[in-house]
Design a protein around this motif. Structure first.
Motif, PDB file in Angstrom:
ATOM      1  N   ALA A   1     -52.715   1.660 -57.190  1.00 48.49           N
ATOM      2  CA  ALA A   1     -53.090   1.188 -58.381  1.00 48.49           C
ATOM      3  C   ALA A   1     -54.614   1.552 -58.681  1.00 48.49           C
ATOM      4  CB  ALA A   1     -53.327  -0.293 -58.157  1.00 48.49           C
ATOM      5  N   LEU A   2     -55.572   1.977 -57.520  1.00 54.27           N
ATOM      6  CA  LEU A   2     -56.873   2.425 -57.943  1.00 54.27           C
ATOM      7  C   LEU A   2     -57.341   3.854 -57.972  1.00 54.27           C
ATOM      8  CD1 LEU A   2     -58.270  -0.423 -55.685  1.00 54.27           C
ATOM      9  CD2 LEU A   2     -58.188  -0.615 -58.071  1.00 54.27           C
ATOM     10  N   GLU A   3     -56.407   4.695 -57.449  1.00 53.45           N
ATOM     11  CA  GLU A   3     -56.846   6.142 -57.377  1.00 53.45           C
ATOM     12  C   GLU A   3     -55.678   7.172 -58.067  1.00 53.45           C
ATOM     13  OE1 GLU A   3     -58.145   7.482 -53.378  1.00 53.45           O
ATOM     14  OE2 GLU A   3     -57.213   5.424 -52.618  1.00 53.45           O
ATOM     15  N   PRO A   4     -56.197   7.358 -59.259  1.00 53.96           N
ATOM     16  CA  PRO A   4     -55.139   8.414 -60.050  1.00 53.96           C
ATOM     17  C   PRO A   4     -55.067   9.590 -59.271  1.00 53.96           C
ATOM     18  CG  PRO A   4     -57.513   8.239 -61.053  1.00 53.96           C
ATOM     19  CD  PRO A   4     -57.485   7.246 -60.002  1.00 53.96           C
ATOM     20  N   GLY A   5     -56.083  10.089 -58.508  1.00 55.05           N
ATOM     21  CA  GLY A   5     -55.607  11.227 -57.558  1.00 55.05           C
ATOM     22  C   GLY A   5     -54.689  11.171 -56.483  1.00 55.05           C
ATOM     23  N   VAL A   6     -54.148   9.873 -56.346  1.00 54.96           N
ATOM     24  CA  VAL A   6     -53.110   9.571 -55.325  1.00 54.96           C
ATOM     25  C   VAL A   6     -51.721   9.560 -55.806  1.00 54.96           C
ATOM     26  CG1 VAL A   6     -52.309   8.036 -53.497  1.00 54.96           C
ATOM     27  CG2 VAL A   6     -54.450   8.264 -53.639  1.00 54.96           C
ATOM     28  N   LEU A   7     -50.822  10.525 -55.946  1.00 54.68           N
ATOM     29  CA  LEU A   7     -49.879  10.621 -56.717  1.00 54.68           C
ATOM     30  C   LEU A   7     -48.529   9.909 -56.086  1.00 54.68           C
ATOM     31  CD1 LEU A   7     -49.802  14.415 -57.841  1.00 54.68           C
ATOM     32  CD2 LEU A   7     -50.878  11.989 -58.917  1.00 54.68           C
ATOM     33  N   SER A   8     -48.665  10.036 -54.704  1.00 53.94           N
ATOM     34  CA  SER A   8     -47.593   9.327 -53.903  1.00 53.94           C
ATOM     35  C   SER A   8     -47.968   8.939 -52.505  1.00 53.94           C
ATOM     36  CB  SER A   8     -46.201  10.157 -53.936  1.00 53.94           C
ATOM     37  OG  SER A   8     -45.202   9.414 -53.061  1.00 53.94           O
ATOM     38  N   LEU A   9     -47.679   7.748 -52.056  1.00 52.19           N
ATOM     39  CA  LEU A   9     -47.551   7.564 -50.671  1.00 52.19           C
ATOM     40  C   LEU A   9     -46.460   6.584 -50.373  1.00 52.19           C
ATOM     41  CD1 LEU A   9     -51.392   6.059 -50.343  1.00 52.19           C
ATOM     42  CD2 LEU A   9     -50.580   8.284 -49.472  1.00 52.19           C
ATOM     43  N   TYR A  10     -45.436   7.353 -49.902  1.00 50.81           N
ATOM     44  CA  TYR A  10     -43.976   6.776 -49.709  1.00 50.81           C
ATOM     45  C   TYR A  10     -43.808   6.777 -48.094  1.00 50.81           C
ATOM     46  CZ  TYR A  10     -39.445   5.758 -50.851  1.00 50.81           C
ATOM     47  OH  TYR A  10     -38.282   5.073 -51.045  1.00 50.81           O
ATOM     48  N   ALA A  11     -44.034   5.500 -47.694  1.00 45.40           N
ATOM     49  CA  ALA A  11     -43.712   5.336 -46.395  1.00 45.40           C
ATOM     50  C   ALA A  11     -42.331   4.770 -46.071  1.00 45.40           C
ATOM     51  CB  ALA A  11     -44.479   4.132 -45.890  1.00 45.40           C
ATOM     52  N   VAL A  12     -41.640   5.371 -44.944  1.00 40.55           N
ATOM     53  CA  VAL A  12     -40.317   5.175 -44.721  1.00 40.55           C
ATOM     54  C   VAL A  12     -40.350   4.914 -42.905  1.00 40.55           C
ATOM     55  CG1 VAL A  12     -39.234   6.320 -46.317  1.00 40.55           C
ATOM     56  CG2 VAL A  12     -39.692   7.683 -44.377  1.00 40.55           C
ATOM     57  N   PHE A  13     -39.500   4.098 -42.535  1.00 41.14           N
ATOM     58  CA  PHE A  13     -39.327   3.485 -41.248  1.00 41.14           C
ATOM     59  C   PHE A  13     -38.042   4.045 -40.699  1.00 41.14           C
ATOM     60  CE2 PHE A  13     -42.927   0.967 -42.528  1.00 41.14           C
ATOM     61  CZ  PHE A  13     -43.782   0.690 -41.597  1.00 41.14           C
ATOM     62  N   ASP A  14     -38.057   4.473 -39.612  1.00 39.57           N
ATOM     63  CA  ASP A  14     -36.745   5.217 -38.694  1.00 39.57           C
ATOM     64  C   ASP A  14     -36.014   3.971 -38.724  1.00 39.57           C
ATOM     65  OD1 ASP A  14     -35.113   6.069 -36.696  1.00 39.57           O
ATOM     66  OD2 ASP A  14     -36.341   7.639 -36.569  1.00 39.57           O
ATOM     67  N   LYS A  15     -34.621   3.919 -38.911  1.00 39.08           N
ATOM     68  CA  LYS A  15     -33.986   2.745 -38.595  1.00 39.08           C
ATOM     69  C   LYS A  15     -33.724   2.669 -37.177  1.00 39.08           C
ATOM     70  CE  LYS A  15     -31.344   2.371 -43.119  1.00 39.08           C
ATOM     71  NZ  LYS A  15     -30.266   2.021 -43.739  1.00 39.08           N
TER      72      LYS A  15
END
Length: 125
Positions: A55-69
């Motif tokens: 929301a606050l950082e235009p330079g952060v394009l993606s932070l996509y977290a995934v947890f191992d099932k």
């Protein structure tokens, strides 16, 4: 005279390459293992940090977290930044520092892997 022209040309190429390198996206995988006793608190802290960063950082394009099932204490975060400078600003942000300092005792291992995307121009929909 030719040496001056060649030197100027090399200087121009170096400047152009340096400017392009600064503007190149930075992509990284963060591979993290969290202590099972702290997993709910860790997930909450990470969610808060990701939401704030996006929301606050235009330079952060993606932070996509995934947890191992199979192993829910293991997660991978796909991090995409507009540039190296955007990453440097991100790790100094108050929301990132709050997350980092608040979860240090929860993290059993952290591996940061810089990667090159196959198609850097491809956007996540």
């Amino acid at each position: 005279m030719n040496k001056i022209l060649i030197g100027t040309f090399i200087g121009m190429l170096t400047c152009a390459f340096s400017a392009g390198a600064e503007e190149a996206q930075m992509t990284r995988l963060s591979k993290i293992t969290v202590d099972a006793d702290h997993l709910p608190a860790y997930r909450a802290a990470l969610a808060e940090e990701v939401r704030a960063s996006m929301a606050l950082e235009p330079g952060v394009l993606s932070l996509y977290a995934v947890f191992d099932k199979e192993e829910p204490t293991r997660l991978t975060i796909l991090e995409i930044y507009a540039s190296r400078q955007a990453y440097e600003q991100h790790v100094k942000s108050s929301h990132f520092l709050k997350y980092k300092n608040g979860t240090l005792h929860m993290v059993k291992s952290l591996e940061l892997v810089d990667v090159d995307p196959l198609l850097p121009e491809l956007k996540i929909k």
